[in-house]
Write an enzyme that holds these catalytic residues in place. Structure first.
Site, PDB file in Angstrom:
ATOM      1  NE  ARG A 231     -22.939  11.053   0.695  1.00 60.85           N
ATOM      2  CZ  ARG A 231     -23.338  10.246   0.296  1.00 60.85           C
ATOM      3  NH1 ARG A 231     -23.415  10.363  -1.267  1.00 60.85           N
ATOM      4  NH2 ARG A 231     -23.847   8.639   0.507  1.00 60.85           N
ATOM      5  CD  GLU A 260     -28.023  16.681  -1.158  1.00 58.68           C
ATOM      6  OE1 GLU A 260     -28.853  15.719  -0.778  1.00 58.68           O
ATOM      7  OE2 GLU A 260     -26.131  16.487  -1.559  1.00 58.68           O
ATOM      8  CG  HIS A 279     -27.685  12.999  -3.134  1.00 56.05           C
ATOM      9  ND1 HIS A 279     -27.608  13.190  -1.842  1.00 56.05           N
ATOM     10  CD2 HIS A 279     -26.640  12.159  -3.388  1.00 56.05           C
ATOM     11  CE1 HIS A 279     -26.070  12.360  -2.266  1.00 56.05           C
ATOM     12  NE2 HIS A 279     -25.897  11.411  -2.784  1.00 56.05           N
TER      13      HIS A 279
END
Length: 320
Positions: A231, A260, A279
């Site tokens: 993360r 993000e 991601h």
């Protein structure tokens, strides 16, 4: 008597839906990605597969029927964990679904940084024939895997095919196959100077927030690479950027960020020693199959017998 309800907030193959229906034929199953499909059923839902932010408002109260949530992701830091724990809602995550695709991404990033592939891609776009100062190789180097769960184990297994030394770090400190040396979290700073590659595969918890900062980057080799697929918040981003700009470490492969998506004016896009993926490290053609058939359906069989789910049951105290 009203039917018990299961909500799946994703579009799933009809075959998987039929498998679920065969187990709970008397339930009403509501499945679909569009919120209009399931929004009006939230109050009555007993099981929800796939969490969305708007669900909190409808289901986290004493009048809700919600008893079990199957997260569509491994990380559950975005869920209202304290409230769910207070209401004794079972929570299971998708741990294990990502072991193959993420370990492949980890090595794609490690190899690309080592063999200068990111530089050559940029050169190709500008039609530039340039050596790019290529000299490194991955064989025989040392990789530190920070968080030895399913992803870390698979990464260690692949590392052995390259003849690498593998150092692992996890809460228990217990030994693991393919890991040459295992350490506990409090020994993080001890192992960083030993690693040519540092791979973060941790979940985000109160303990792992900004675990990596200036002190850790100063301890790493100037020739080392950082890979983060955990993360974004595990790394203090401004401090990492400073370390990269000042060549305290050689480069980074980053699949996750604190905010993000990255804004178009983010300075991260301009760093030549960084490879960015959006991601997507866990993306795979087998995602639905693994989460439905390997995790949810076996747990559902236990649940309807009056037992708690047994696969990937989240410990609210640990946060994973």
């Amino acid at each position: 008597m009203p039917k018990r309800k299961l909500i799946i907030t994703y579009n799933i193959d009809q075959a998987y839906r039929q498998e679920i229906n065969d187990i709970i034929p008397d339930w009403e199953i509501i499945a679909g990605k569009k919120r209009s499909v399931w929004l009006n059923h939230l109050k009555e839902a007993e099981i929800i597969v796939g969490w969305k932010k708007e669900i909190t408002h409808h289901c986290i109260d004493k009048e809700s029927n919600l008893r079990w949530v199957q997260s569509w992701s491994s990380g559950v830091n975005g869920l209202p964990l304290d409230e769910m724990a207070a209401q004794k809602i079972f929570l299971t995550n998708a741990s294990g679904v990502h072991a193959y695709p993420i370990s492949e991404t980890i090595f794609a990033l490690m190899l690309a940084l080592t063999r200068n592939i990111h530089t050559y891609v940029r050169n190709q776009l500008s039609k530039t024939w340039n050596h790019g100062n290529l000299k490194l190789e991955i064989h025989g180097k040392t990789v530190g895997i920070i968080g030895v769960g399913a992803i870390g184990k698979e990464t260690a297994k692949i590392a052995k095919a390259f003849g690498m030394k593998v150092i692992g770090l996890r809460r228990s400190g217990n030994p693991e196959e393919y890991i040459d040396e295992m350490y506990k979290p409090e020994q993080l700073n001890t192992i960083l100077p030993l690693c040519d590659y540092v791979v973060i595969t941790l979940p985000l918890t109160k303990e792992t927030y900004h675990l990596f900062g200036t002190q850790q980057f100063n301890l790493m080799k100037s020739s080392s690479f950082l890979i983060n697929i955990g993360r974004g918040e595990i790394v203090a981003e401004e401090e990492l950027m400073k370390a990269l700009n000042e060549q305290q470490i050689a480069g980074a492969g980053l699949d996750v960020f604190e905010k993000e998506p990255l804004s178009k004016d983010s300075p991260w896009w301009n760093l030549e020693n960084v490879i960015i993926t959006p991601h997507t490290a866990g993306s795979t053609e087998y995602y639905d199959k693994r989460i439905i058939q390997d995790i949810f359906i076996p747990n559902l069989k236990h649940y309807i017998q009056g037992a708690e789910p047994v696969i990937n049951l989240v410990d609210y105290v640990k946060g994973y």
